[in-house]
Motif scaffolding. Structure first.
Motif, PDB file in Angstrom:
ATOM      1  N   ALA B  29      48.763  30.381  10.646  1.00 21.05           N
ATOM      2  CA  ALA B  29      48.092  29.530   9.480  1.00 21.05           C
ATOM      3  C   ALA B  29      48.611  28.348   9.661  1.00 21.05           C
ATOM      4  O   ALA B  29      47.852  27.288   9.750  1.00 21.05           O
ATOM      5  CB  ALA B  29      47.932  30.199   8.214  1.00 21.05           C
ATOM      6  N   LEU B  30      49.870  28.052   9.484  1.00 15.48           N
ATOM      7  CA  LEU B  30      50.459  26.748   9.424  1.00 15.48           C
ATOM      8  C   LEU B  30      50.752  26.103  10.862  1.00 15.48           C
ATOM      9  O   LEU B  30      50.582  24.795  11.039  1.00 15.48           O
ATOM     10  CB  LEU B  30      52.193  26.974   9.030  1.00 15.48           C
ATOM     11  CG  LEU B  30      52.193  27.422   7.567  1.00 15.48           C
ATOM     12  CD1 LEU B  30      53.786  27.968   7.235  1.00 15.48           C
ATOM     13  CD2 LEU B  30      52.083  26.284   6.672  1.00 15.48           C
ATOM     14  N   VAL B  37      45.972  18.884  12.569  1.00 13.88           N
ATOM     15  CA  VAL B  37      46.459  17.650  11.941  1.00 13.88           C
ATOM     16  C   VAL B  37      47.139  16.620  13.287  1.00 13.88           C
ATOM     17  O   VAL B  37      46.708  15.796  13.369  1.00 13.88           O
ATOM     18  CB  VAL B  37      47.749  17.894  10.938  1.00 13.88           C
ATOM     19  CG1 VAL B  37      48.320  16.421  10.859  1.00 13.88           C
ATOM     20  CG2 VAL B  37      46.905  18.244   9.541  1.00 13.88           C
ATOM     21  N   ALA B  38      47.764  17.406  14.149  1.00 13.91           N
ATOM     22  CA  ALA B  38      48.401  16.707  15.074  1.00 13.91           C
ATOM     23  C   ALA B  38      47.314  16.175  16.069  1.00 13.91           C
ATOM     24  O   ALA B  38      47.247  15.089  16.608  1.00 13.91           O
ATOM     25  CB  ALA B  38      49.191  17.600  16.065  1.00 13.91           C
ATOM     26  N   PHE B  80      49.314  11.891   2.618  1.00 16.52           N
ATOM     27  CA  PHE B  80      49.325  11.714   4.273  1.00 16.52           C
ATOM     28  C   PHE B  80      50.758  12.222   4.915  1.00 16.52           C
ATOM     29  O   PHE B  80      50.414  12.854   5.907  1.00 16.52           O
ATOM     30  CB  PHE B  80      48.533  10.207   4.448  1.00 16.52           C
ATOM     31  CG  PHE B  80      48.395  10.042   5.926  1.00 16.52           C
ATOM     32  CD1 PHE B  80      46.994  10.575   6.400  1.00 16.52           C
ATOM     33  CD2 PHE B  80      49.222   9.313   6.586  1.00 16.52           C
ATOM     34  CE1 PHE B  80      46.904  10.170   7.770  1.00 16.52           C
ATOM     35  CE2 PHE B  80      49.172   9.091   8.007  1.00 16.52           C
ATOM     36  CZ  PHE B  80      47.882   9.577   8.591  1.00 16.52           C
ATOM     37  N   LEU B  81      51.602  11.474   4.469  1.00 15.36           N
ATOM     38  CA  LEU B  81      52.803  11.341   5.159  1.00 15.36           C
ATOM     39  C   LEU B  81      53.463  12.903   4.995  1.00 15.36           C
ATOM     40  O   LEU B  81      54.007  13.308   6.227  1.00 15.36           O
ATOM     41  CB  LEU B  81      53.889  10.587   4.507  1.00 15.36           C
ATOM     42  CG  LEU B  81      53.498   8.994   5.050  1.00 15.36           C
ATOM     43  CD1 LEU B  81      54.445   8.022   4.451  1.00 15.36           C
ATOM     44  CD2 LEU B  81      53.664   8.747   6.714  1.00 15.36           C
ATOM     45  N   PHE B  82      53.138  13.603   4.003  1.00 18.01           N
ATOM     46  CA  PHE B  82      53.716  14.939   3.983  1.00 18.01           C
ATOM     47  C   PHE B  82      53.062  15.863   4.803  1.00 18.01           C
ATOM     48  O   PHE B  82      53.656  16.663   5.602  1.00 18.01           O
ATOM     49  CB  PHE B  82      53.570  15.239   2.378  1.00 18.01           C
ATOM     50  CG  PHE B  82      53.957  16.713   2.231  1.00 18.01           C
ATOM     51  CD1 PHE B  82      55.192  17.285   2.315  1.00 18.01           C
ATOM     52  CD2 PHE B  82      52.880  17.813   1.887  1.00 18.01           C
ATOM     53  CE1 PHE B  82      55.591  18.464   2.063  1.00 18.01           C
ATOM     54  CE2 PHE B  82      53.197  18.739   1.740  1.00 18.01           C
ATOM     55  CZ  PHE B  82      54.554  19.380   1.827  1.00 18.01           C
ATOM     56  N   ILE B  83      51.674  15.636   4.734  1.00 20.32           N
ATOM     57  CA  ILE B  83      50.855  16.518   5.709  1.00 20.32           C
ATOM     58  C   ILE B  83      51.271  16.438   7.038  1.00 20.32           C
ATOM     59  O   ILE B  83      51.412  17.169   7.957  1.00 20.32           O
ATOM     60  CB  ILE B  83      49.346  16.412   5.347  1.00 20.32           C
ATOM     61  CG1 ILE B  83      49.050  17.082   4.036  1.00 20.32           C
ATOM     62  CG2 ILE B  83      48.522  16.975   6.528  1.00 20.32           C
ATOM     63  CD1 ILE B  83      47.666  16.676   3.657  1.00 20.32           C
ATOM     64  N   VAL B  84      51.373  15.077   7.547  1.00 20.25           N
ATOM     65  CA  VAL B  84      51.275  14.637   8.904  1.00 20.25           C
ATOM     66  C   VAL B  84      52.869  15.268   9.439  1.00 20.25           C
ATOM     67  O   VAL B  84      52.974  16.008  10.555  1.00 20.25           O
ATOM     68  CB  VAL B  84      51.404  13.174   9.232  1.00 20.25           C
ATOM     69  CG1 VAL B  84      52.051  13.075  10.716  1.00 20.25           C
ATOM     70  CG2 VAL B  84      49.988  12.994   9.135  1.00 20.25           C
ATOM     71  N   ILE B  85      53.924  15.031   8.423  1.00 23.60           N
ATOM     72  CA  ILE B  85      55.332  15.331   8.869  1.00 23.60           C
ATOM     73  C   ILE B  85      55.514  17.054   8.904  1.00 23.60           C
ATOM     74  O   ILE B  85      56.029  17.649   9.904  1.00 23.60           O
ATOM     75  CB  ILE B  85      56.287  14.658   7.873  1.00 23.60           C
ATOM     76  CG1 ILE B  85      56.545  13.278   8.275  1.00 23.60           C
ATOM     77  CG2 ILE B  85      57.789  15.455   8.176  1.00 23.60           C
ATOM     78  CD1 ILE B  85      57.039  12.527   7.196  1.00 23.60           C
ATOM     79  N   SER B  86      55.174  17.620   7.848  1.00 21.74           N
ATOM     80  CA  SER B  86      55.514  19.063   7.565  1.00 21.74           C
ATOM     81  C   SER B  86      54.521  19.881   8.477  1.00 21.74           C
ATOM     82  O   SER B  86      55.178  20.684   9.198  1.00 21.74           O
ATOM     83  CB  SER B  86      55.361  19.428   5.957  1.00 21.74           C
ATOM     84  OG  SER B  86      54.013  19.133   5.790  1.00 21.74           O
ATOM     85  N   LEU B  87      53.215  19.754   8.645  1.00 21.01           N
ATOM     86  CA  LEU B  87      52.468  20.484   9.629  1.00 21.01           C
ATOM     87  C   LEU B  87      52.852  20.269  10.760  1.00 21.01           C
ATOM     88  O   LEU B  87      52.603  21.347  11.629  1.00 21.01           O
ATOM     89  CB  LEU B  87      51.120  20.288   9.173  1.00 21.01           C
ATOM     90  CG  LEU B  87      50.606  21.006   7.632  1.00 21.01           C
ATOM     91  CD1 LEU B  87      49.077  20.815   7.536  1.00 21.01           C
ATOM     92  CD2 LEU B  87      50.992  22.503   7.536  1.00 21.01           C
TER      93      LEU B  87
ATOM     94  N   LEU C  79      48.016  13.055  22.835  1.00 20.47           N
ATOM     95  CA  LEU C  79      46.483  13.088  23.366  1.00 20.47           C
ATOM     96  C   LEU C  79      46.343  14.111  24.116  1.00 20.47           C
ATOM     97  O   LEU C  79      45.219  14.834  24.070  1.00 20.47           O
ATOM     98  CB  LEU C  79      46.397  11.610  24.152  1.00 20.47           C
ATOM     99  CG  LEU C  79      46.492  10.228  23.440  1.00 20.47           C
ATOM    100  CD1 LEU C  79      46.450   9.260  24.504  1.00 20.47           C
ATOM    101  CD2 LEU C  79      45.027  10.297  22.891  1.00 20.47           C
ATOM    102  N   LEU C  80      47.410  14.603  24.983  1.00 19.22           N
ATOM    103  CA  LEU C  80      46.845  16.117  25.765  1.00 19.22           C
ATOM    104  C   LEU C  80      46.863  17.031  24.680  1.00 19.22           C
ATOM    105  O   LEU C  80      45.946  17.896  25.065  1.00 19.22           O
ATOM    106  CB  LEU C  80      48.312  16.117  26.747  1.00 19.22           C
ATOM    107  CG  LEU C  80      48.252  17.399  27.534  1.00 19.22           C
ATOM    108  CD1 LEU C  80      46.872  17.124  28.469  1.00 19.22           C
ATOM    109  CD2 LEU C  80      49.325  17.764  28.370  1.00 19.22           C
ATOM    110  N   HIS C  81      47.687  17.068  23.712  1.00 19.56           N
ATOM    111  CA  HIS C  81      47.589  18.202  22.925  1.00 19.56           C
ATOM    112  C   HIS C  81      45.948  17.908  22.162  1.00 19.56           C
ATOM    113  O   HIS C  81      45.415  19.128  22.043  1.00 19.56           O
ATOM    114  CB  HIS C  81      48.449  17.920  21.614  1.00 19.56           C
ATOM    115  CG  HIS C  81      47.889  18.724  20.446  1.00 19.56           C
ATOM    116  ND1 HIS C  81      48.104  20.190  20.549  1.00 19.56           N
ATOM    117  CD2 HIS C  81      47.702  18.345  19.197  1.00 19.56           C
ATOM    118  CE1 HIS C  81      47.876  20.666  19.221  1.00 19.56           C
ATOM    119  NE2 HIS C  81      47.473  19.578  18.604  1.00 19.56           N
ATOM    120  N   ALA C  82      45.714  17.134  21.536  1.00 13.25           N
ATOM    121  CA  ALA C  82      44.408  16.646  21.315  1.00 13.25           C
ATOM    122  C   ALA C  82      43.246  17.324  21.995  1.00 13.25           C
ATOM    123  O   ALA C  82      42.381  18.220  21.723  1.00 13.25           O
ATOM    124  CB  ALA C  82      44.148  15.045  20.793  1.00 13.25           C
TER     125      ALA C  82
END
Ligand code: SF4
Ligand code: FES
Lengths: 249, 137, 130
Positions: B29-30, B37-38, B80-87, C79-82
């Protein structure tokens, strides 16, 4: 006009004599409509009667003629020699499965897995003949139909590196069939099948390589069956204490 | 009820070895949330912080300390930063862990160590980012 | 009866055997960049809590060609990941239906790309538009 010929390199293995498999090359004449399977049959009939391989229907129905053709899992009855000319072909038994002899693999593992998923409709209540058949709308049928098209050819197992790395994994086709019954409106056997889905050997050995769906000759898309069940298993994991067992859709 | 419809009861049981519920759903899930997110956010974020900011494009003032800390100390920016970094960490390290299996480390202590390092780093990054971002609020 | 001695072929180097596997490994390797970038950004957040000097030192370090190359690679990886993520997403999510019509995988993929472009444009606009 002289007949065109093509070289077919075949992986041979005789468990009574050979320590390990090795390649043998045959020169096979072919016409435009000669399938790879017919090429192998030519070898068996004319060049070397000991060559062992499976086939039956010659029309993409029985699922017994799957082999690696130049490293790609394929049905040999619907692949044609002309498409490989002027190159040559290298034919090997399906990857990731034990070689029984020459091009024939041992399918026992898959057959046991298939059996383990209860590949039949488990109705809530059995209906007598007088009560008539279970009814289903076209929309309900559409939910599982693609998964019921599987012919057990095992190309997807030969495509799946996770199965090759650890054959405890239930694998693409068995999961596709599990999903086929779980998605059938007439079936009520989900609770019995979910423990298989939820195990490491169930969906969790999969990393969505996706090659299984690529090679499937029947458009089953087993990768979607496995990965949709990751969602089901996750819901089942977190909501198991709230809903009755196996109730997560 | 199911008994009648199971013709091969004994075989079924023999092929159904002990099946244990896997804890993978937690990590998956994570991983999945991080993958989303990525995919949606990282390309633009990397373009901004990794290339535009150091190169001062379009103008260096945009990347001043004041502006960056104002962003990080707002609720939305911190979240926003927390979500981007941790996930992203949960996503990336889950894949790294699984790749070690694919590259031939199947079981044994080495795999356990890799697992511990991967998920430990993800957890550590989650805690640290939360701590620093809350401290800056 | 004939002897049975089933032969198992080794898996070592499996990912080099097929272009599809090679691309899969490339897809998985994007995770390395995602991870390193996230750690790098985490460090940036840390410098913010320390103060202006630390933050500016960090920004200055990012100007080093090694970091620029790293971030260019990380951008390519993201980008490749996306791209690969959007493409396999329909396999992982439950089949969608509009009424009785199944929403095709291709539509799902396209919708994600549209969202991606809109979201990216908004982020770039806010951050770089001043
Ligand atoms: S899912 Fe496709 S590839 Fe796999 S066994 Fe069934 S028909 Fe063959
Ligand atoms: S011979 Fe039956 S599928 Fe090829």
């Amino acid at each position: 006009m002289t007949q065109k010929t093509i070289d077919i390199e075949v992986l041979r293995y005789n468990p009574e004599k050979d320590y390990k498999p090795s390649y043998q090359t045959f020169e096979v004449p072919f016409a435009d409509e000669t399938s790879v399977l017919q090429g192998l049959q030519y070898i068996k009939d004319q060049l070397d009667g000991s060559l062992t391989f499976r086939w039956s229907c010659r029309m993409e129905i029985c699922g017994s003629c799957g082999m690696m053709i130049n490293g790609v899992p394929n049905l040999t009855c619907s692949s044609f020699l002309r498409d490989y000319y002027p190159g040559k072909l290298r034919i090997e038994p399906l990857s990731h499965l034990p070689i029984e002899r020459d091009l024939a693999v041992d399918q026992t593992d898959f057959l046991q897995k298939l059996e383990s998923i209860h590949p039949y409709i488990i109705p809530k209540e059995n209906q007598s003949v007088e009560e008539g058949p279970f009814k289903q709308t076209p929309a309900q049928r559409e939910r599982f139909y693609q998964y019921s098209e599987c012919i057990n050819c095992l190309l997807c197992y030969a495509a799946c590196p996770q199965y090759g790395l650890d054959s405890d994994f239930l694998g693409p086709a068995a999961m596709a069939l599990l999903h086929r019954y779980n998605s059938d409106s007439r079936d009520d056997g989900k609770a019995e099948r979910m423990p298989i889905v939820n195990a490491q050997e169930g969906v969790w050995a999969c990393t969505l390589v996706g090659y299984c769906s690529e090679v499937c000759p029947k458009g089953v898309d087993p990768a979607s069956a496995v990965n949709r069940n990751k969602v089901n298993s996750t819901l089942d994991y977190f909501f198991r204490f709230m809903a009755p067992k196996g109730a997560a859709e | 009820m199911a008994e009648q419809s199971m013709p091969n009861q004994s075989l079924n049981q023999s092929s159904q070895r002990s099946l244990k519920r896997s804890n993978e759903p937690v990590f998956w899930a994570l991983f999945g949330a991080g993958g989303v997110v990525a995919a949606f956010l990282l390309p633009a974020v990397i373009l901004i912080t990794g290339l535009a900011a150091p190169l001062g494009i379009p103008s260096p003032e945009l990347f001043s300390y004041e502006r960056a800390s104002a962003f990080a100390s707002s609720w939305a920016g911190a979240l926003f930063l927390f979500i981007v970094i941790s996930l992203s960490l949960w996503h990336g390290l889950h894949r790294v862990y699984h790749s070690s299996h694919e590259l031939g480390i199947h079981r044994g202590p080495l795999l356990s160590v890799i697992r511990l390092v991967c998920y430990g780093t993800a957890l550590g990054g989650t805690v640290l980012s939360a701590y620093w971002l809350i401290a800056a609020l | 009866m004939a002897t049975r001695r089933p032969y198992m072929r080794p898996m070592a180097g499996w990912w080099r055997r097929n272009p599809f596997y090679l691309f899969y490994m490339l897809r998985e390797s994007t995770a390395v960049f995602v991870t390193l970038y996230a750690l790098q950004l985490l460090y940036g957040v840390y410098t913010l809590t320390v103060g202006q000097a630390a933050f500016e030192a960090w920004l200055a370090r990012l100007q080093h060609p090694v970091y620029i190359v790293f971030h260019a690679l990380a951008l390519a990886a993201a980008l490749l990941h996306a791209f690969t993520w959007f493409n396999v997403a329909p396999k992982a999510m439950p089949a969608l239906y509009l009424g009785t019509r199944r929403v095709s995988d291709r539509t799902v993929v396209r919708v994600q790309f549209v969202i991606f472009f809109v979201v990216s444009a908004i982020m770039l606009g806010v951050a770089l538009g001043g």
